[in-house]
Design an enzyme around this catalytic site. Structure first.
Site, PDB file in Angstrom:
ATOM      1  N   GLU A 171       1.129   3.941   1.826  1.00 51.25           N
ATOM      2  CA  GLU A 171       1.725   4.369   3.094  1.00 51.25           C
ATOM      3  C   GLU A 171       2.928   3.500   3.430  1.00 51.25           C
ATOM      4  O   GLU A 171       3.959   3.974   3.900  1.00 51.25           O
ATOM      5  CB  GLU A 171       0.720   4.242   4.258  1.00 51.25           C
ATOM      6  CG  GLU A 171      -0.593   4.956   4.074  1.00 51.25           C
ATOM      7  CD  GLU A 171      -1.650   4.080   3.417  1.00 51.25           C
ATOM      8  OE1 GLU A 171      -1.349   3.437   2.404  1.00 51.25           O
ATOM      9  OE2 GLU A 171      -2.796   4.062   3.906  1.00 51.25           O
ATOM     10  N   GLY A 229     -22.466  -1.088 -29.788  1.00 52.09           N
ATOM     11  CA  GLY A 229     -23.333  -0.119 -30.442  1.00 52.09           C
ATOM     12  C   GLY A 229     -24.717  -0.067 -29.816  1.00 52.09           C
ATOM     13  O   GLY A 229     -24.885  -0.429 -28.632  1.00 52.09           O
ATOM     14  N   PRO A 230     -25.725   0.341 -30.601  1.00 51.10           N
ATOM     15  CA  PRO A 230     -27.051   0.608 -30.051  1.00 51.10           C
ATOM     16  C   PRO A 230     -27.667  -0.552 -29.267  1.00 51.10           C
ATOM     17  O   PRO A 230     -28.281  -0.339 -28.219  1.00 51.10           O
ATOM     18  CB  PRO A 230     -27.882   0.907 -31.304  1.00 51.10           C
ATOM     19  CG  PRO A 230     -26.888   1.399 -32.315  1.00 51.10           C
ATOM     20  CD  PRO A 230     -25.606   0.689 -32.030  1.00 51.10           C
ATOM     21  N   ARG A 231     -27.481  -1.783 -29.766  1.00 50.10           N
ATOM     22  CA  ARG A 231     -28.102  -2.892 -29.029  1.00 50.10           C
ATOM     23  C   ARG A 231     -27.439  -3.078 -27.662  1.00 50.10           C
ATOM     24  O   ARG A 231     -28.085  -3.425 -26.680  1.00 50.10           O
ATOM     25  CB  ARG A 231     -28.025  -4.185 -29.856  1.00 50.10           C
ATOM     26  CG  ARG A 231     -29.231  -4.287 -30.814  1.00 50.10           C
ATOM     27  CD  ARG A 231     -29.247  -5.590 -31.551  1.00 50.10           C
ATOM     28  NE  ARG A 231     -28.340  -5.527 -32.688  1.00 50.10           N
ATOM     29  CZ  ARG A 231     -28.113  -6.523 -33.524  1.00 50.10           C
ATOM     30  NH1 ARG A 231     -28.706  -7.696 -33.326  1.00 50.10           N
ATOM     31  NH2 ARG A 231     -27.289  -6.381 -34.542  1.00 50.10           N
ATOM     32  N   THR A 232     -26.172  -2.822 -27.618  1.00 51.02           N
ATOM     33  CA  THR A 232     -25.457  -2.962 -26.337  1.00 51.02           C
ATOM     34  C   THR A 232     -25.851  -1.824 -25.389  1.00 51.02           C
ATOM     35  O   THR A 232     -26.142  -2.070 -24.211  1.00 51.02           O
ATOM     36  CB  THR A 232     -23.933  -2.972 -26.599  1.00 51.02           C
ATOM     37  OG1 THR A 232     -23.681  -4.023 -27.528  1.00 51.02           O
ATOM     38  CG2 THR A 232     -23.146  -3.187 -25.345  1.00 51.02           C
ATOM     39  N   THR A 275     -20.416  -4.476 -33.239  1.00 49.60           N
ATOM     40  CA  THR A 275     -19.451  -3.401 -33.512  1.00 49.60           C
ATOM     41  C   THR A 275     -18.133  -3.976 -34.026  1.00 49.60           C
ATOM     42  O   THR A 275     -17.485  -3.389 -34.888  1.00 49.60           O
ATOM     43  CB  THR A 275     -19.261  -2.545 -32.245  1.00 49.60           C
ATOM     44  OG1 THR A 275     -20.510  -1.934 -31.955  1.00 49.60           O
ATOM     45  CG2 THR A 275     -18.203  -1.478 -32.409  1.00 49.60           C
ATOM     46  N   ARG A 306      -5.106   5.517 -27.385  1.00 46.95           N
ATOM     47  CA  ARG A 306      -4.047   6.067 -28.234  1.00 46.95           C
ATOM     48  C   ARG A 306      -3.933   7.571 -28.007  1.00 46.95           C
ATOM     49  O   ARG A 306      -4.812   8.188 -27.416  1.00 46.95           O
ATOM     50  CB  ARG A 306      -4.369   5.819 -29.708  1.00 46.95           C
ATOM     51  CG  ARG A 306      -4.508   4.344 -30.037  1.00 46.95           C
ATOM     52  CD  ARG A 306      -4.673   4.110 -31.519  1.00 46.95           C
ATOM     53  NE  ARG A 306      -5.941   4.560 -32.055  1.00 46.95           N
ATOM     54  CZ  ARG A 306      -7.076   3.872 -32.021  1.00 46.95           C
ATOM     55  NH1 ARG A 306      -7.098   2.686 -31.440  1.00 46.95           N
ATOM     56  NH2 ARG A 306      -8.182   4.348 -32.543  1.00 46.95           N
ATOM     57  N   CYS A 336      -1.953  -0.957   7.469  1.00 44.09           N
ATOM     58  CA  CYS A 336      -1.115   0.247   7.380  1.00 44.09           C
ATOM     59  C   CYS A 336      -1.145   1.003   8.698  1.00 44.09           C
ATOM     60  O   CYS A 336      -0.178   1.704   9.036  1.00 44.09           O
ATOM     61  CB  CYS A 336      -1.615   1.156   6.258  1.00 44.09           C
ATOM     62  SG  CYS A 336      -1.245   0.466   4.651  1.00 44.09           S
ATOM     63  N   HIS A 394       0.861  -1.183   0.000  1.00 42.85           N
ATOM     64  CA  HIS A 394       0.000   0.000   0.000  1.00 42.85           C
ATOM     65  C   HIS A 394       0.903   1.240   0.000  1.00 42.85           C
ATOM     66  O   HIS A 394       2.075   1.175   0.395  1.00 42.85           O
ATOM     67  CB  HIS A 394      -0.918  -0.005   1.220  1.00 42.85           C
ATOM     68  CG  HIS A 394      -1.972  -1.076   1.141  1.00 42.85           C
ATOM     69  ND1 HIS A 394      -2.931  -1.260   2.102  1.00 42.85           N
ATOM     70  CD2 HIS A 394      -2.224  -2.011   0.190  1.00 42.85           C
ATOM     71  CE1 HIS A 394      -3.722  -2.264   1.752  1.00 42.85           C
ATOM     72  NE2 HIS A 394      -3.309  -2.735   0.598  1.00 42.85           N
TER      73      HIS A 394
END
Ligand SMILES: NC(=O)c1ccc[n+]([C@@H]2O[C@H](COP(=O)([O-])OP(=O)(O)OC[C@H]3O[C@@H](n4cnc5c(N)ncnc54)[C@H](OP(=O)(O)O)[C@@H]3O)[C@@H](O)[C@H]2O)c1
Length: 343
Positions: free
Chosen positions: A51, A321-324, A212, A223, A99, A49
């Site tokens: 700390e 896309g739209p269906r998802t 898609t 990117r 911690c 962690h």
């Protein structure tokens, strides 16, 4: 002043983005006389962690040549303050000790925190333990920013599923593709750069339906990103594909990041194709379908359970896309919806 150092904690914490899995992203700084003299980050799921990393650096044997120049750094002073964007933990998980123990043992007298840890095994107890041992505890500082920053972790703790953002690109007239279904360039270069830096780079995974992949053959990578996230922590790419219609020629199966491709299919899907996809390096997640949609609670359980080098996913950018999009909206599986309107 507290805000300034808390912002530095968040900046450091972002170094763990894409690597901390279902854990929170945490950064810590040690401040003496208004100056940062040591820093720590939770770099990866299963590692120290923030700390602990910071306190470890203070031990004489671990001091780098640079930090050793601060002779006084070897010992904690009564004026030193530890800043950390999340309440220090007070429980032992499988890999890391509490911690709070390390902080108390170090002799620190002041801790400034950004937000309380919603994890039921911490949830204010870490702060109580510190106070009970005589440490001055200050906070929350920049609580809204800290909560927003770790929204994936909070969603897992409070909602038992990853944070979900729906992203839609449409024209002014509402089109999301050409009439024949082929891909339409909608967004500008500036919009694309923004969505890589502020959307793709800030989620653990990008999700699309197999439709898609079939029409756009998307790469689904981050990117042109000048920001905090390094290329080695590209987001996962999740394809919802109940019957494995994905072609072997798909880009997500043929680039260097194939190990970041997760294909979600039904258990009954073609076992030969599953094996072939696995042999190409993709991950196959088998999830049952109910009323025409994957069972989301089962899917979240599968995607948030660490296994070997998979540390789990705490945030997902649903790109279509739209269906998802419809399936996510219908199941009320979304926290945020972002529409980019192009020409
Ligand atoms: N403008 C934009 O922002 C944008 C973004 C992405 C895509 N697009 C466009 O959208 C079009 C493709 O969209 P689409 O609606 O045809 O396809 P899609 O949403 O990409 O994929 C839909 C398919 O994915 C699977 N699927 C999705 N959600 C599921 C769920 N909850 N449970 C089980 N299976 C699920 C199903 O596969 P099965 O049919 O095999 O059951 C479903 O038919 C293309 O024209 C593309 O260019 C536009």
């Amino acid at each position: 002043m507290h805000e300034f150092f808390m912002r530095r904690c968040l900046q450091l914490a972002a170094g763990g983005r894409g690597r901390t899995g279902i854990n929170p992203m945490v950064g810590a700084v040690l401040v003496r006389n208004g100056q940062i003299i040591a820093e720590g980050v939770h770099r990866e799921f299963g590692r120290a962690h923030a700390e602990r990393e910071l306190l470890w650096k203070l031990e004489p044997a671990n001091q780098s040549a640079r930090s050793a120049r601060f002779g006084a750094l070897r010992e904690i002073c009564s004026t030193d303050a530890l800043y950390v964007n999340l309440e220090p933990c007070c429980h032992t998980d499988k890999k890391t000790p509490p911690c709070t123990d390390a902080i108390i043992k170090s002799g620190l007298k002041r801790v400034v925190f950004g937000m309380q840890d919603p994890n039921p095994s911490v949830c204010g107890r870490g702060l109580e333990i510190l106070r009970a041992s005589g440490i001055e505890v200050i906070g929350p500082v920049l609580e809204d920013e800290c909560r927003r920053f770790n929204r994936g972790f909070l969603s897992l703790q409070e909602g038992r599923r990853p944070w979900i953002t729906l992203k839609i690109a449409r024209t002014r007239t509402g089109k999301v593709a050409h009439d024949d279904g082929s891909m339409m360039k909608i967004t500008s270069t500036e919009q694309n750069a923004w969505s890589h830096e502020f959307l793709r780079a800030r989620h653990d995974a990008i999700l699309v339906g197999v439709g898609t992949i079939l029409t756009d053959d998307s790469r689904l990578t981050m990117r042109a990103c000048s920001g905090e996230r390094v290329a080695s922590s590209q987001p996962y790419r999740i394809v919802l594909d109940p019957t494995l219609r994905i072609p072997f020629a798909a880009r997500v199966l043929n680039d260097d990041l194939v190990s970041k491709t997760i294909i979600v299919c039904m258990p009954e899907a073609d076992s030969g194709k599953k094996s072939e996809l696995r042999s190409r390096g993709a991950h196959i997640v088998e999830c049952s379908v109910q009323d025409g949609s994957f069972d989301f609670s089962e899917l979240w359980r599968l995607l948030t359970t660490p296994k070997n080098f998979f540390y789990g996913i705490s945030s997902i950018l649903v790109e279509g896309g739209p269906r998802t999009w419809d399936a996510f909206r219908k199941a009320r599986m979304m926290d945020e919806e972002i529409t980019l309107v192009g020409e």
